[in-house]
Motif scaffolding. Structure first.
Motif, short mmCIF file in Angstrom:
data_model
loop_
_atom_site.label_atom_id
_atom_site.label_comp_id
_atom_site.label_asym_id
_atom_site.label_seq_id
_atom_site.Cartn_x
_atom_site.Cartn_y
_atom_site.Cartn_z
N ARG A 32 0.84 -1.19 0.00
CA ARG A 32 0.00 0.00 0.00
C ARG A 32 0.88 1.24 0.00
NH1 ARG A 32 -1.97 3.84 3.39
NH2 ARG A 32 -4.11 4.54 3.06
N ILE A 33 0.57 2.17 -0.88
CA ILE A 33 1.28 3.45 -0.90
C ILE A 33 0.88 4.23 0.35
CG2 ILE A 33 1.40 5.68 -2.07
CD1 ILE A 33 1.05 4.15 -4.71
N VAL A 34 1.86 4.88 0.97
CA VAL A 34 1.60 5.73 2.13
C VAL A 34 1.80 7.18 1.69
CG1 VAL A 34 2.25 6.32 4.49
CG2 VAL A 34 2.36 3.93 3.73
N PRO A 35 0.69 7.93 1.51
CA PRO A 35 0.84 9.33 1.13
C PRO A 35 1.54 10.12 2.24
CG PRO A 35 -1.44 8.59 0.87
CD PRO A 35 -0.70 7.52 1.61
N ASP A 36 2.20 11.21 1.85
CA ASP A 36 2.96 11.98 2.82
C ASP A 36 2.10 12.52 3.96
OD1 ASP A 36 1.64 13.84 1.24
OD2 ASP A 36 3.42 15.05 0.83
N PHE A 37 0.84 12.84 3.70
CA PHE A 37 -0.01 13.38 4.77
C PHE A 37 -0.33 12.34 5.84
CE2 PHE A 37 -3.27 11.68 1.95
CZ PHE A 37 -4.20 11.15 2.83
N GLU A 38 -0.15 11.05 5.55
CA GLU A 38 -0.42 10.01 6.55
C GLU A 38 0.75 9.78 7.51
OE1 GLU A 38 -3.61 7.29 4.05
OE2 GLU A 38 -1.64 6.45 4.50
N LEU A 39 1.95 10.16 7.10
CA LEU A 39 3.13 9.91 7.93
C LEU A 39 3.05 10.51 9.33
CD1 LEU A 39 5.97 10.16 5.29
CD2 LEU A 39 5.24 8.12 6.53
N PRO A 40 2.62 11.78 9.49
CA PRO A 40 2.51 12.32 10.85
C PRO A 40 1.52 11.55 11.73
CG PRO A 40 2.48 14.10 9.25
CD PRO A 40 2.36 12.82 8.48
N TYR A 41 0.44 11.06 11.15
CA TYR A 41 -0.53 10.26 11.92
C TYR A 41 0.12 8.96 12.39
CZ TYR A 41 -4.36 13.23 10.19
OH TYR A 41 -5.19 14.28 9.91
N LEU A 42 0.82 8.30 11.49
CA LEU A 42 1.49 7.05 11.86
C LEU A 42 2.55 7.30 12.93
CD1 LEU A 42 1.87 5.53 8.30
CD2 LEU A 42 0.64 4.46 10.20
N ALA A 43 3.34 8.36 12.74
CA ALA A 43 4.39 8.68 13.71
C ALA A 43 3.80 8.96 15.09
CB ALA A 43 5.21 9.87 13.22
N GLU A 44 2.74 9.74 15.13
CA GLU A 44 2.11 10.06 16.42
C GLU A 44 1.55 8.81 17.09
OE1 GLU A 44 -1.64 12.61 18.22
OE2 GLU A 44 -0.83 13.16 16.26
N ALA A 45 0.86 7.99 16.33
CA ALA A 45 0.26 6.78 16.90
C ALA A 45 1.31 5.81 17.42
CB ALA A 45 -0.62 6.09 15.85
N LEU A 46 2.49 5.83 16.81
CA LEU A 46 3.56 4.90 17.20
C LEU A 46 4.61 5.55 18.10
CD1 LEU A 46 3.91 3.21 13.72
CD2 LEU A 46 3.06 2.12 15.81
N ASN A 47 4.45 6.84 18.39
CA ASN A 47 5.37 7.58 19.24
C ASN A 47 6.81 7.56 18.69
OD1 ASN A 47 5.84 9.26 21.44
ND2 ASN A 47 6.47 7.57 22.75
N VAL A 48 6.91 7.83 17.38
CA VAL A 48 8.20 7.94 16.72
C VAL A 48 8.17 9.19 15.83
CG1 VAL A 48 8.64 5.45 16.71
CG2 VAL A 48 7.48 6.48 14.76
N THR A 49 9.27 9.51 15.19
CA THR A 49 9.29 10.66 14.28
C THR A 49 9.03 10.19 12.85
OG1 THR A 49 11.66 10.49 13.80
CG2 THR A 49 11.01 11.80 15.74
N THR A 50 8.61 11.14 12.03
CA THR A 50 8.42 10.80 10.61
C THR A 50 9.76 10.46 9.97
OG1 THR A 50 8.47 13.14 10.02
CG2 THR A 50 6.31 12.13 10.31
N ALA A 51 10.83 11.14 10.40
CA ALA A 51 12.16 10.83 9.87
C ALA A 51 12.54 9.39 10.18
CB ALA A 51 13.19 11.80 10.44
N TRP A 52 12.24 8.95 11.38
CA TRP A 52 12.56 7.56 11.75
C TRP A 52 11.75 6.59 10.88
CZ3 TRP A 52 10.09 3.21 13.56
CH2 TRP A 52 10.92 2.18 14.01
N LEU A 53 10.47 6.90 10.65
CA LEU A 53 9.66 6.03 9.81
C LEU A 53 10.24 5.90 8.41
CD1 LEU A 53 5.95 6.97 10.66
CD2 LEU A 53 7.15 4.84 11.21
N LEU A 54 10.85 6.97 7.94
CA LEU A 54 11.44 6.96 6.59
C LEU A 54 12.88 6.48 6.59
CD1 LEU A 54 9.91 10.28 5.27
CD2 LEU A 54 9.27 7.94 4.63
N ASP A 55 13.32 5.97 7.74
CA ASP A 55 14.68 5.42 7.87
C ASP A 55 15.73 6.49 7.65
OD1 ASP A 55 16.47 3.39 8.42
OD2 ASP A 55 16.50 2.62 6.39
N LYS A 56 15.45 7.70 8.15
CA LYS A 56 16.38 8.81 8.01
C LYS A 56 17.16 9.10 9.29
CE LYS A 56 15.27 9.97 3.80
NZ LYS A 56 16.18 9.89 2.70
N ASP A 57 16.79 8.49 10.41
CA ASP A 57 17.51 8.70 11.67
C ASP A 57 18.66 7.73 11.81
OD1 ASP A 57 15.96 10.79 12.45
OD2 ASP A 57 14.79 9.68 13.92
#
Length: 80
Positions: free
Chosen positions: A55-80
């Protein structure tokens, strides 16, 4: 339009979503419920498809996922 599939997956964050969900000891259904409460109407099936890269994850969904998982959007994108 051709969709670029890095490693044959439709998103970059699926593996990180799964990792964070398991660390938080959440089921896919529990994560979907958290997302729905924050205003992102995703089902357990959508969470599953994100995690396996189907499933494609649009950019506007990343902050929701990060908040729900208590992580940063950068971490979700493997940038940390």
């Amino acid at each position: 339009m051709k969709i670029f599939l890095p490693d044959g997956k439709l998103n970059r964050c699926g593996e990180r979503v799964r990792e964070a969900r398991l660390r938080a000891e959440l089921t896919q259904e529990e994560l979907a419920a958290r997302l729905q409460v924050t205003g992102l109407p995703l089902s357990q099936l959508a969470v599953s498809r994100i995690e396996i890269g189907k499933r494609i994850v649009p950019d506007f969904e990343l902050p929701y996922l990060a908040e729900a998982l208590n992580v940063t959007t950068a971490w979700l994108l493997d940038k940390d």
